[in-house]
Design an enzyme around this catalytic site. Structure first.
Site, PDB file in Angstrom:
ATOM      1  N   SER A  77      63.109  -6.028  53.109  1.00 39.27           N
ATOM      2  CA  SER A  77      64.272  -6.325  53.941  1.00 39.27           C
ATOM      3  C   SER A  77      64.408  -7.826  54.169  1.00 39.27           C
ATOM      4  O   SER A  77      65.512  -8.376  54.119  1.00 39.27           O
ATOM      5  CB  SER A  77      64.138  -5.594  55.279  1.00 39.27           C
ATOM      6  OG  SER A  77      65.275  -5.804  56.080  1.00 39.27           O
ATOM      7  N   THR A  88      67.196  -6.075  66.139  1.00 40.64           N
ATOM      8  CA  THR A  88      68.550  -5.846  66.637  1.00 40.64           C
ATOM      9  C   THR A  88      68.664  -4.474  67.293  1.00 40.64           C
ATOM     10  O   THR A  88      69.264  -4.324  68.365  1.00 40.64           O
ATOM     11  CB  THR A  88      69.563  -5.956  65.480  1.00 40.64           C
ATOM     12  OG1 THR A  88      69.410  -7.231  64.839  1.00 40.64           O
ATOM     13  CG2 THR A  88      70.992  -5.817  65.984  1.00 40.64           C
ATOM     14  N   HIS A 103      61.205 -14.557  67.649  1.00 39.69           N
ATOM     15  CA  HIS A 103      60.304 -14.212  66.550  1.00 39.69           C
ATOM     16  C   HIS A 103      59.005 -15.023  66.586  1.00 39.69           C
ATOM     17  O   HIS A 103      58.189 -14.904  65.663  1.00 39.69           O
ATOM     18  CB  HIS A 103      60.982 -14.470  65.201  1.00 39.69           C
ATOM     19  CG  HIS A 103      62.081 -13.518  64.864  1.00 39.69           C
ATOM     20  ND1 HIS A 103      61.998 -12.172  65.085  1.00 39.69           N
ATOM     21  CD2 HIS A 103      63.308 -13.734  64.294  1.00 39.69           C
ATOM     22  CE1 HIS A 103      63.113 -11.581  64.681  1.00 39.69           C
ATOM     23  NE2 HIS A 103      63.921 -12.501  64.208  1.00 39.69           N
ATOM     24  N   LYS A 161      63.045  -8.705  60.710  1.00 40.45           N
ATOM     25  CA  LYS A 161      63.362  -7.479  59.969  1.00 40.45           C
ATOM     26  C   LYS A 161      62.451  -6.308  60.348  1.00 40.45           C
ATOM     27  O   LYS A 161      62.092  -5.481  59.508  1.00 40.45           O
ATOM     28  CB  LYS A 161      63.326  -7.730  58.457  1.00 40.45           C
ATOM     29  CG  LYS A 161      64.124  -8.941  57.987  1.00 40.45           C
ATOM     30  CD  LYS A 161      65.535  -8.983  58.574  1.00 40.45           C
ATOM     31  CE  LYS A 161      66.414  -7.864  58.058  1.00 40.45           C
ATOM     32  NZ  LYS A 161      67.799  -7.947  58.640  1.00 40.45           N
ATOM     33  N   LEU A 170      72.763   4.533  69.008  1.00 35.56           N
ATOM     34  CA  LEU A 170      71.753   3.716  68.336  1.00 35.56           C
ATOM     35  C   LEU A 170      71.448   4.187  66.919  1.00 35.56           C
ATOM     36  O   LEU A 170      70.616   3.571  66.237  1.00 35.56           O
ATOM     37  CB  LEU A 170      70.458   3.721  69.151  1.00 35.56           C
ATOM     38  CG  LEU A 170      70.533   3.061  70.527  1.00 35.56           C
ATOM     39  CD1 LEU A 170      69.270   3.353  71.325  1.00 35.56           C
ATOM     40  CD2 LEU A 170      70.754   1.557  70.406  1.00 35.56           C
ATOM     41  N   PHE A 214      73.947  -7.152  57.685  1.00 34.04           N
ATOM     42  CA  PHE A 214      72.740  -7.511  58.409  1.00 34.04           C
ATOM     43  C   PHE A 214      71.852  -6.279  58.575  1.00 34.04           C
ATOM     44  O   PHE A 214      70.644  -6.335  58.391  1.00 34.04           O
ATOM     45  CB  PHE A 214      73.108  -8.101  59.776  1.00 34.04           C
ATOM     46  CG  PHE A 214      71.963  -8.821  60.443  1.00 34.04           C
ATOM     47  CD1 PHE A 214      71.809 -10.191  60.292  1.00 34.04           C
ATOM     48  CD2 PHE A 214      71.046  -8.138  61.222  1.00 34.04           C
ATOM     49  CE1 PHE A 214      70.753 -10.861  60.909  1.00 34.04           C
ATOM     50  CE2 PHE A 214      69.986  -8.795  61.834  1.00 34.04           C
ATOM     51  CZ  PHE A 214      69.850 -10.157  61.679  1.00 34.04           C
TER      52      PHE A 214
END
Length: 326
Positions: free
Chosen positions: A169, A80, A139, A76, A256, A289
């Site tokens: 988040s 992405t 991660h 988070k 973006l 998401f």
């Protein structure tokens, strides 16, 4: 190779979630091969799962290539967003392929199948078989990355985010995707005592920060991407040796933007929601998401007490470091 310590406190048990089950601390036994960085520091452990432990050596011995691109972050923290940006910049702004091939297939989440119970596939194998240049999202802290990373020296991009916003988040992510049904205070207490999956966040970030120059890591901040994306895009372009016109960069910046990304089915991880629904047999309600993407959103949900506790937690971990969250 690794020491594994089960997390068995009442709080750790309270924050277990159906998606991944019980948790353990995973510690690297021999860190002598890791880069020393600017200051000697013991690399952090990581909270993961018993399932991950069965796959840890596979990841440790993964073959790494010089043209790999690794997107690294705590959950988070703009992962992405960074994946889509980096993939497009390094692939000559190929929007057509980006729209036709899902981001999860263009930038594979290495350890996904290693911690999700009943995952219908093998994301480590998916990385192994990916067409080069591979884009890999991860991660894991430096201690649990493939050993070859430190000698092969692929492209490494790290994205950091203020822990107060990231924690809120991550709570919503845990609740809607991992299936956590406990109260928010339990989640926050577990996070502040390093008992949440992929934690602890700040040592995770500091380990990468410490070796950023030695390993030529491109270090980004979520907050910079929100407030000055044009500058971030130029930094990423320089890192990849790419040159684009001002108009091309403006188009990319629009692509973006949060409102465009959250509605982009090829890049908004909506397929992850579908996977979670198929594994759990339950509909994921009222959740995207990409949820808010705001700076300072923690003030809407954290009490003054928790904000103070987070500030003390952050200050304690950053003592003696020149790194600061934005």
């Amino acid at each position: 190779m690794f020491t594994v310590k089960p997390l068995e406190s009442p709080l750790a048990k309270a924050v277990e979630a159906p998606m991944h089950g019980s948790t353990v601390e995973v510690h690297l036994n021999d860190s002598s091969y890791l880069p020393t960085g600017e200051k000697p520091r013991k690399p952090t452990h990581c909270v993961l799962t018993p399932k991950f432990v069965t796959q840890a050596e596979r990841i440790h011995h993964l073959t790494v290539y010089e043209d790999d691109v690794w997107i690294l972050s705590f959950p988070k923290c703009g992962t992405t967003w960074t994946q889509e940006m980096v993939w497009l910049i390094s692939h000559d702004l190929d929007y057509r392929t980006a729209s036709e091939v899902n981001l999860l297939d263009r930038s594979v989440f290495l350890e996904f199948s290693a911690f999700v119970l009943n995952y219908p596939g093998d994301t480590i194998e998916q990385v192994e078989k990916a067409i080069r240049p591979r884009h890999i999202q991860c991660h894991l802290p430096i201690a649990l990355l493939p050993k070859q990373i430190w000698t092969v020296r692929p492209k490494l991009i790290y994205c950091a985010r203020n822990p107060k916003d990231a924690s809120v988040s991550f709570y919503h992510h845990y609740r809607h995707l991992h299936g956590y049904r406990g109260p928010m205070p339990d989640f926050l207490d577990a996070l502040l005592t390093d008992q949440i999956l992929f934690g602890p966040q700040i040592p995770h970030t500091l380990d990468y920060w410490n070796v950023r120059r030695e390993m030529n890591i491109l270090f980004l901040h979520f907050e910079e991407m929100k407030t000055n994306m044009s500058d971030v895009l130029r930094r990423v372009c320089r890192y990849f040796g790419k040159t684009y016109s001002d108009q091309q960069l403006a188009t990319l910046e629009n692509h973006l933007s949060f409102d465009v990304m959250k509605n982009n089915k090829s890049a908004n991880n909506s397929c992850v929601l579908e996977l979670v629904e198929s594994l759990s047999g339950k509909k994921v309600e009222n959740f995207q998401f990409m949820r808010k993407g705001k700076i300072g959103s923690h003030t809407e949900e954290l009490s003054e007490e928790y904000i103070k506790r987070f500030e003390e937690y952050i200050a304690k971990h950053l003592e003696g470091s020149d790194f600061r969250f934005k």
